[in-house]
Design a protein around this motif. Sequence first.
Motif, PDB file in Angstrom:
ATOM      1  N   TYR A   1       0.807  -1.164  -0.102  1.00 22.95           N
ATOM      2  CA  TYR A   1       0.007   0.130   0.104  1.00 22.95           C
ATOM      3  C   TYR A   1       0.898   1.258   0.003  1.00 22.95           C
ATOM      4  N   ILE A   2       0.505   2.251  -0.899  1.00 21.06           N
ATOM      5  CA  ILE A   2       1.493   3.230  -1.355  1.00 21.06           C
ATOM      6  C   ILE A   2       1.026   4.679  -0.630  1.00 21.06           C
ATOM      7  N   GLY A   3      -0.349   4.618   0.047  1.00 19.53           N
ATOM      8  CA  GLY A   3      -0.715   5.921   0.772  1.00 19.53           C
ATOM      9  C   GLY A   3      -1.757   6.598   0.156  1.00 19.53           C
ATOM     10  N   ASP A   4      -2.148   7.497   0.937  1.00 16.18           N
ATOM     11  CA  ASP A   4      -3.461   8.575   0.561  1.00 16.18           C
ATOM     12  C   ASP A   4      -4.667   7.439   0.496  1.00 16.18           C
ATOM     13  N   PHE A  56       2.630  -4.592   3.427  1.00 18.51           N
ATOM     14  CA  PHE A  56       3.477  -3.653   3.977  1.00 18.51           C
ATOM     15  C   PHE A  56       2.772  -2.013   3.363  1.00 18.51           C
ATOM     16  N   SER A  57       3.222  -1.261   4.231  1.00 20.01           N
ATOM     17  CA  SER A  57       2.424   0.065   3.804  1.00 20.01           C
ATOM     18  C   SER A  57       3.428   1.154   4.100  1.00 20.01           C
ATOM     19  N   VAL A  58       3.144   2.319   3.468  1.00 19.32           N
ATOM     20  CA  VAL A  58       3.596   3.703   3.712  1.00 19.32           C
ATOM     21  C   VAL A  58       2.783   4.501   3.764  1.00 19.32           C
ATOM     22  N   LEU A  59       2.893   6.025   4.171  1.00 16.45           N
ATOM     23  CA  LEU A  59       1.922   7.026   4.268  1.00 16.45           C
ATOM     24  C   LEU A  59       2.023   8.015   2.928  1.00 16.45           C
ATOM     25  N   GLY A  60       0.924   8.639   2.465  1.00 16.38           N
ATOM     26  CA  GLY A  60       1.025   9.769   1.547  1.00 16.38           C
ATOM     27  C   GLY A  60       0.848  10.755   2.238  1.00 16.38           C
ATOM     28  N   ASN A  61       0.860  11.857   1.203  1.00 22.13           N
ATOM     29  CA  ASN A  61       0.754  13.609   1.791  1.00 22.13           C
ATOM     30  C   ASN A  61      -0.647  13.658   2.549  1.00 22.13           C
ATOM     31  N   HIS A  62      -1.548  12.899   2.276  1.00 16.40           N
ATOM     32  CA  HIS A  62      -2.788  13.183   2.837  1.00 16.40           C
ATOM     33  C   HIS A  62      -3.099  12.383   3.955  1.00 16.40           C
ATOM     34  N   ASP A  63      -2.286  11.394   4.404  1.00 15.90           N
ATOM     35  CA  ASP A  63      -2.323  10.495   5.731  1.00 15.90           C
ATOM     36  C   ASP A  63      -1.694  11.328   6.946  1.00 15.90           C
ATOM     37  N   LEU A  64      -2.538  12.304   7.370  1.00 16.10           N
ATOM     38  CA  LEU A  64      -1.817  13.099   8.738  1.00 16.10           C
ATOM     39  C   LEU A  64      -2.270  12.444  10.147  1.00 16.10           C
ATOM     40  N   SER A  65      -3.561  11.835  10.167  1.00 18.54           N
ATOM     41  CA  SER A  65      -3.937  11.592  11.209  1.00 18.54           C
ATOM     42  C   SER A  65      -3.224  10.298  12.029  1.00 18.54           C
ATOM     43  N   GLU A  66      -3.100  10.387  13.296  1.00 17.02           N
ATOM     44  CA  GLU A  66      -2.563   9.341  14.084  1.00 17.02           C
ATOM     45  C   GLU A  66      -2.972   7.884  13.905  1.00 17.02           C
ATOM     46  N   GLU A  67      -4.237   7.797  13.501  1.00 17.39           N
ATOM     47  CA  GLU A  67      -4.758   6.567  13.351  1.00 17.39           C
ATOM     48  C   GLU A  67      -4.067   5.678  12.301  1.00 17.39           C
ATOM     49  N   ILE A  81      11.589   0.021  -7.071  1.00 17.99           N
ATOM     50  CA  ILE A  81      10.917   1.006  -6.315  1.00 17.99           C
ATOM     51  C   ILE A  81       9.540   1.200  -6.514  1.00 17.99           C
ATOM     52  N   LEU A  82       8.678   1.144  -5.479  1.00 20.72           N
ATOM     53  CA  LEU A  82       7.159   1.049  -5.874  1.00 20.72           C
ATOM     54  C   LEU A  82       6.596   2.353  -5.381  1.00 20.72           C
ATOM     55  N   SER A  83       5.930   3.275  -6.180  1.00 25.42           N
ATOM     56  CA  SER A  83       5.274   4.469  -5.842  1.00 25.42           C
ATOM     57  C   SER A  83       3.971   4.513  -6.244  1.00 25.42           C
ATOM     58  N   GLY A  84       3.472   5.859  -5.899  1.00 21.70           N
ATOM     59  CA  GLY A  84       2.089   6.096  -6.527  1.00 21.70           C
ATOM     60  C   GLY A  84       1.993   7.790  -6.741  1.00 21.70           C
ATOM     61  N   HIS A  85       1.043   8.421  -6.229  1.00 25.87           N
ATOM     62  CA  HIS A  85       1.174   9.854  -5.994  1.00 25.87           C
ATOM     63  C   HIS A  85       0.649  10.686  -7.323  1.00 25.87           C
ATOM     64  N   THR A  86       1.162  10.141  -8.365  1.00 29.50           N
ATOM     65  CA  THR A  86       0.740  10.888  -9.602  1.00 29.50           C
ATOM     66  C   THR A  86      -0.758  10.573 -10.264  1.00 29.50           C
ATOM     67  N   HIS A  87      -1.266   9.763  -9.805  1.00 32.35           N
ATOM     68  CA  HIS A  87      -2.713   9.260 -10.317  1.00 32.35           C
ATOM     69  C   HIS A  87      -2.728   9.134 -11.783  1.00 32.35           C
ATOM     70  N   GLY A  88      -1.376   8.793 -12.272  1.00 33.34           N
ATOM     71  CA  GLY A  88      -0.947   8.740 -13.626  1.00 33.34           C
ATOM     72  C   GLY A  88      -1.715  10.252 -14.361  1.00 33.34           C
ATOM     73  N   GLY A  89      -1.918  11.271 -13.583  1.00 36.18           N
ATOM     74  CA  GLY A  89      -2.371  12.464 -14.229  1.00 36.18           C
ATOM     75  C   GLY A  89      -3.944  12.661 -13.963  1.00 36.18           C
TER      76      GLY A  89
END
Length: 212
Positions: A50-53, A75-86, A147-155
Amino acid sequence: MLRTTEYEIEFNELAGKRAVLAGDFHFRNKNRVRKVVEKINEQNADYIFYIGDYTESVPEKYVIEKLSKVNAPVFSVLGNHDLSEEFSKLPNLLNNSNLEKDTITVAGLNYYTPDISKALENASKPIILLSHNPDIYKKVPKKVKLILSGHTHGGQVTLFGKPFVTISKYKFGKGKINKRLVITGGTGTSIIPARLFNPPEITIIKFIPEKE
């Protein structure tokens, strides 16, 4: 409209195995959460990344609970929208850290304060690095195999197969960029809840033997 997109990656240590790469969910209703989890489980993958957001309006606790109920190690990481401590309760959350699993090491970066050296500390096995933002790519040492990523939404909106606008400074869209970088187009949308010529996806990685 949720689809799967598959890419082959040469990786001897994982040859014959499959992984799901999913992210940029931006969930707006619980039914969408359930559908995405069903699609992930249909893949019978060996690993899930899981790559976040994760959510826009669905409670974090619900999203985490459902995304944890999948049929492979996560396995997971957080994205720029994932600010909650939850979100600290996500399975195997990697925050400038790594974990060994079977024949590999999975490492992950913090979106806001990425520390590659810390994330790779003491990593000895072949490394897969999770980074929400693909622009970290050029700073990642060659010892990282994938390297596995996301973030761009493919545009979100594409023209002739290319992103009309991308938030990547390197103009990354989505897909298998090269042998070391795969970017998922994501299952959701941000800012404008629409896609054009760019359906939501989860990405399947099929590992194959390396060519001599």
